[in-house]
Scaffold this active site. Sequence first.
Site, short mmCIF file in Angstrom:
data_model
loop_
_atom_site.label_atom_id
_atom_site.label_comp_id
_atom_site.label_asym_id
_atom_site.label_seq_id
_atom_site.Cartn_x
_atom_site.Cartn_y
_atom_site.Cartn_z
CE LYS A 99 74.50 27.78 83.95
NZ LYS A 99 73.75 26.51 84.58
CG ASP B 96 74.52 23.05 83.68
OD1 ASP B 96 73.47 23.05 82.80
OD2 ASP B 96 74.74 24.18 84.07
CE LYS C 211 71.89 22.31 80.19
NZ LYS C 211 70.53 23.11 80.09
CB THR C 212 69.40 17.68 84.60
OG1 THR C 212 70.36 19.01 84.70
CG2 THR C 212 69.70 16.93 85.89
CG HIS D 263 74.58 25.59 79.13
ND1 HIS D 263 73.55 26.12 79.04
CD2 HIS D 263 74.69 25.12 80.41
CE1 HIS D 263 72.65 26.26 79.88
NE2 HIS D 263 73.54 25.46 80.88
CB SER E 286 67.18 27.25 81.86
OG SER E 286 66.77 26.66 83.03
NE ARG F 35 67.42 24.64 88.85
CZ ARG F 35 68.11 24.61 87.62
NH1 ARG F 35 68.79 23.56 87.32
NH2 ARG F 35 67.51 25.28 86.70
NE ARG G 161 71.77 31.36 85.60
CZ ARG G 161 71.45 32.06 84.68
NH1 ARG G 161 72.09 33.42 84.51
NH2 ARG G 161 70.73 31.66 83.58
P1 ATP Z 1 69.10 23.56 83.53
O1 ATP Z 1 70.17 24.16 82.69
O2 ATP Z 1 68.44 24.77 84.05
O3 ATP Z 1 69.68 23.07 84.41
P2 ATP Z 1 68.20 21.23 82.06
O4 ATP Z 1 68.17 21.49 80.77
O5 ATP Z 1 69.19 20.55 82.80
O6 ATP Z 1 67.91 23.07 82.86
P3 ATP Z 1 65.96 19.60 83.34
O7 ATP Z 1 66.46 19.88 84.48
O8 ATP Z 1 66.39 18.19 82.66
O9 ATP Z 1 66.55 20.75 82.44
O10 ATP Z 1 64.60 20.01 83.15
C1 ATP Z 1 63.61 19.43 82.11
C2 ATP Z 1 62.18 19.32 82.94
O11 ATP Z 1 61.32 19.16 81.89
C3 ATP Z 1 62.12 18.19 83.82
O12 ATP Z 1 61.39 18.75 85.19
C4 ATP Z 1 61.42 17.11 83.10
O13 ATP Z 1 60.74 16.50 84.06
C5 ATP Z 1 60.63 17.87 82.31
N1 ATP Z 1 59.90 17.13 81.00
C6 ATP Z 1 58.77 17.04 80.61
N2 ATP Z 1 58.79 16.33 79.77
C7 ATP Z 1 60.00 16.03 79.22
C8 ATP Z 1 60.60 15.64 77.91
N3 ATP Z 1 59.76 15.12 76.91
N4 ATP Z 1 61.86 15.80 77.90
C9 ATP Z 1 62.66 16.09 78.72
N5 ATP Z 1 62.06 16.61 80.04
C10 ATP Z 1 60.66 16.63 80.16
MN MN Z 2 70.24 20.82 84.42
#
Ligand code: ATP
Ligand code: MN
Length: 534
Positions: free
Chosen positions: A201, A258, A243-244, A221, A239, A323, A60
């Site tokens: 977004k 999300d 979360k995902t 969020h 981010s 992504r 973004r």
């Molecule tokens: P966005 O808001 O940008 O979508 P998000 O909060 O959904 O971000 P994720 O896509 O879940 O974030 O990214 C977390 C990343 O961190 C993943 O690539 C995951 O493999 C990695 N990771 C490594 N260690 C951990 C951990 N202990 N817990 C969670 N995620 C981890």
């Molecule tokens: Mn996510």
Amino acid sequence: MSDLRNWKQVPISEIAEFDHPGVQYQCTREFLISQTLLRGEGSLSDTGALCIDTGKFTGRSPRDKFIVKDAITSDSVNWNQFNQPISEQVFDALRDKMLHYLEQQPALWVRDVRAGDHPDFHLTIRVLNENPWSNLFVANMFLPPDYSVKDAQPDWLIIQLPSFLADPATDGVPHPQFSLLSFSSRTILIGGTGYTGEMKKGIFTVLNFLLPHQHQVLSMHCSANKGTTGDVAIFFGLSGTGKTTLSADPNRQLIGDDEHGWTDKGVFNFEGGCYAKVINLNAAQEPEIFSAIRKGALLENTRFFPNTNQVDFANKSVTENTRVSYPLSFIPHACSPARGGHPAILFFLTCDAYGVLPPISQLSVAEAMYQFISGYTAKVAGTETGISEPVATFSACFGAPFMPLHPGVYAQLLGKKLQQQGVEVWLINTGWIGGAYGTGSRIKLSYTRTMIEAVFQRKFQGVTKIAHPNFGMQIPTHCEGIPDDILIPWKSWQDENAYQSQSNRLATMFAENFEQYASGVDENIRNAGPKVIR
Ligand code: ATP
Ligand code: MN
């Protein structure tokens, strides 16, 4: 073309006709994929996912996002670095220019979709894209419209034209790329960037304005899932905090990854799909997301291994922010409709590159409010140059770039719900342990999952907890399946004194950031902040 200018005039239907010869309306996923391939704009991975490049922008562009300052927004939007004002004149002129540009386009991909998987709280959106893969993103991320309402008109319009560049000299925006929101025109204009997340977004921002402001619904969020007994958990986080990743849990039904709303009955997803990071994605650690990368999914900015169509998930030659988008139904046990009751458990996810915050700790309501308003995570900057100091990010409500209202509005709604529902709140550090970035390491995903599962199984109930000396949160001293020393951050560090000074540093950063909110919150929230130990 007149009906695209008066975009509301063509009602939503499965066979709507537009007065533009190139309009392809409500195409199937298959058709959008084949058209993308035909135009040479993508290729198929060995598992059938469509792979495209979003172009110059692979993330973004928050500095190019503006909200029209008008009768609706002028006194209600919290104008700041993310909510930047722009005039109605600039907006109208750019919209006209984009519509004129559209008229010249041989092909135009139009799709009607819905945001908000809830009978009372949703928007119908008409999206105009200049290429078929952007339209596939829209099909993946939003919900199908409700065709049953006869002659219904869309509520909002998105015009997204990556190849349309604004002229900063004459158009009143600082760069060729822009994302403009008008609540009076109920239109989002996106130009100069092909980053698909900008559409998602953009609508999130709209809902973050409308739902709390007009309906007392808290927009969040966060990701959400529910257990076999219907118990809902939500995961707030900025981010990259998980979360995902963490909401995709084989033992629970996914509600969404999300964006959610919390009404006086429970939570619902705004979206119809997920948008997962795929950098270093690994089938063993994230099987649900890995298996969702198949026909219908859209991969962005990834690369294949040489001479194959097999995605090399470690390849970050285009961007670290690779992504995939896919419909919610691609995750086994996703729930439809994507709704649940009141959350029983709330997680705040933070990726603390300073290595200070405990991997898991429980928060009081006041501490939870303090953390929510602070919205802390820490990223690692400057990885290319080798100088890699963590950089703290404080983003109110864990999503400041998408929150048009004052953080106090969201905080107040959350505070009320926490009091009313008796929700448990846990802080999870998915970032560094045993030292800061450079000396420590990121906590294993399997450990984080084990701790979250322990919360669901109520395994911490009888466990001794100790208060963090600076931050006050309660740290469980034991968790089955995890070495005890990992749970207590100063024990996982080699040098306890080094930990204490790092913890003081972080506490100071929290306090400095909170100064801007201090006068607007209750004393008990103010007092729930970290203390520096001299
Ligand atoms: P966005 O808001 O940008 O979508 P998000 O909060 O959904 O971000 P994720 O896509 O879940 O974030 O990214 C977390 C990343 O961190 C993943 O690539 C995951 O493999 C990695 N990771 C490594 N260690 C951990 C951990 N202990 N817990 C969670 N995620 C981890
Ligand atoms: Mn996510």
